[in-house]
Design a protein around this motif. Sequence first.
Motif, PDB file in Angstrom:
ATOM      1  N   ARG A   1     -12.055   0.521  -4.591  1.00 31.90           N
ATOM      2  CA  ARG A   1     -11.285  -0.052  -3.483  1.00 31.90           C
ATOM      3  C   ARG A   1      -9.823  -0.228  -3.881  1.00 31.90           C
ATOM      4  O   ARG A   1      -8.908   0.099  -3.118  1.00 31.90           O
ATOM      5  N   MET A   2      -9.595  -0.729  -5.084  1.00 36.20           N
ATOM      6  CA  MET A   2      -8.221  -0.921  -5.537  1.00 36.20           C
ATOM      7  C   MET A   2      -7.514   0.420  -5.727  1.00 36.20           C
ATOM      8  O   MET A   2      -6.320   0.553  -5.421  1.00 36.20           O
ATOM      9  N   ALA A   3      -8.231   1.428  -6.214  1.00 31.64           N
ATOM     10  CA  ALA A   3      -7.637   2.757  -6.367  1.00 31.64           C
ATOM     11  C   ALA A   3      -7.264   3.338  -5.007  1.00 31.64           C
ATOM     12  O   ALA A   3      -6.207   3.970  -4.847  1.00 31.64           O
ATOM     13  N   THR A   4      -8.111   3.127  -4.011  1.00 34.35           N
ATOM     14  CA  THR A   4      -7.843   3.628  -2.666  1.00 34.35           C
ATOM     15  C   THR A   4      -6.661   2.897  -2.044  1.00 34.35           C
ATOM     16  O   THR A   4      -5.871   3.493  -1.289  1.00 34.35           O
ATOM     17  N   GLU A   5      -6.498   1.621  -2.373  1.00 26.91           N
ATOM     18  CA  GLU A   5      -5.314   0.883  -1.908  1.00 26.91           C
ATOM     19  C   GLU A   5      -4.028   1.476  -2.486  1.00 26.91           C
ATOM     20  O   GLU A   5      -3.014   1.580  -1.793  1.00 26.91           O
ATOM     21  N   VAL A   6      -4.080   1.868  -3.754  1.00 27.49           N
ATOM     22  CA  VAL A   6      -2.917   2.526  -4.366  1.00 27.49           C
ATOM     23  C   VAL A   6      -2.635   3.847  -3.648  1.00 27.49           C
ATOM     24  O   VAL A   6      -1.481   4.193  -3.376  1.00 27.49           O
ATOM     25  N   ASP A   7      -3.687   4.583  -3.340  1.00 28.36           N
ATOM     26  CA  ASP A   7      -3.537   5.842  -2.627  1.00 28.36           C
ATOM     27  C   ASP A   7      -2.845   5.615  -1.276  1.00 28.36           C
ATOM     28  O   ASP A   7      -1.942   6.371  -0.883  1.00 28.36           O
ATOM     29  N   ALA A   8      -3.253   4.578  -0.560  1.00 31.51           N
ATOM     30  CA  ALA A   8      -2.642   4.266   0.730  1.00 31.51           C
ATOM     31  C   ALA A   8      -1.172   3.870   0.565  1.00 31.51           C
ATOM     32  O   ALA A   8      -0.314   4.252   1.379  1.00 31.51           O
ATOM     33  N   ALA A   9      -0.865   3.124  -0.492  1.00 29.75           N
ATOM     34  CA  ALA A   9       0.524   2.735  -0.752  1.00 29.75           C
ATOM     35  C   ALA A   9       1.383   3.964  -1.055  1.00 29.75           C
ATOM     36  O   ALA A   9       2.529   4.063  -0.592  1.00 29.75           O
ATOM     37  N   CYS A  10       0.830   4.895  -1.821  1.00 27.03           N
ATOM     38  CA  CYS A  10       1.559   6.147  -2.092  1.00 27.03           C
ATOM     39  C   CYS A  10       1.830   6.892  -0.790  1.00 27.03           C
ATOM     40  O   CYS A  10       2.911   7.464  -0.595  1.00 27.03           O
ATOM     41  N   GLY A  11       0.848   6.874   0.115  1.00 24.60           N
ATOM     42  CA  GLY A  11       1.036   7.508   1.412  1.00 24.60           C
ATOM     43  C   GLY A  11       2.183   6.893   2.187  1.00 24.60           C
ATOM     44  O   GLY A  11       2.969   7.599   2.839  1.00 24.60           O
TER      45      GLY A  11
END
Length: 353
Positions: free
Chosen positions: A150-160
């Motif tokens: 979940r935290m990794a996916t949050e980073v992915d969304a922030a990069c987006g």
Amino acid sequence: YELLKENGYHVGHAGKWGIHLPFHKNLDFNVEDDGWHYRKIGKKLWHITEKNEADALRFLATRPKDKPFFLNVAFFATHAKDSDIRQYMPQESSMEWYKDDTIPVPPTATQEAWEKMPYFFTNENEGRTRWGVRYSNYTLHQTMMKNYYRMATEVDAACGAILEELRRQDALNNTVIIFTTDNGNFHSEHGLADKWYPHQESIRVPLIIHDPRMADSVKGTTNDEFTLNIDLAPTILRAAGIPAPDKMHGRDMSELYLSPDRTDWRKEFFYEHPVINTKRYVPASEALVRKDYKYMYWPDYKYEQLFDLKVDPGEINDLFQSTNPEHKQQLDYMRERFNELKHLVKSDEVVTL
């Protein structure tokens, strides 16, 4: 940072530093956040990934448009908060993600694999201690890994969001973007958690590069050459048109996609990690890494290991004591080459590897 600033770049940093050096003097924008997942700042309760994203977007919004820029967004996630029994604390809005999924347990997450670690890996080892907190039973492993993802996916969304802001500013196609991280992670492989050691899980990291100079035929492809963290600075400097200092380690990675037919790239590398606190807590480790074999050396104990990565990618069966002539020959070669590279790395000689 210093070289970019000296050459007219607007330089920024948002997130974790991880080192205690006065680099802030070379920055036009510096917001350091490290060691927390939730914190109240003013009247708002922030999650650290949310804060990292907001700071990055603020840098992009306020940068002078008549100067080139460099921004390092150093997300703290997916670092655990070691002092909290929960370890990984995603944003509340992410908690439904992966809820109904089953996270595979690694094949080497076994008692047998732990018992095959060198004799000095005991329950005093910090990797083993953190394994106990995170992965010591199946239910715990599922909970920790889902929150980690979940935290990794949050980073992915922030990069987006950052990419979208570059697109909005019409800067995306004039900006080199490098996505990577500082270390891998044991997720119970070998009965360990976290990092520090020369096993594949610990030393392999993601690397994605967006470069406007890249040919369309290369975009979206993969490359399995050895790239290292020491390659980041030369790559960034070359993209900015700034010569790298002669004694700077590493190589410009753009050679791999701008001139692959003319590039003679490294086939091996020397790895090292220092002792932390005491040798029983985190022992020092060194290695020679190739695609077929890996030689490990634990200097605190003068302990050697050899692994055949083609046959044994999980690095379970140590071949150091093997009587097979091929293994003995490989050990002699790897040990000799290891010592040669170690000498070069520790010397003042200018070397390209």
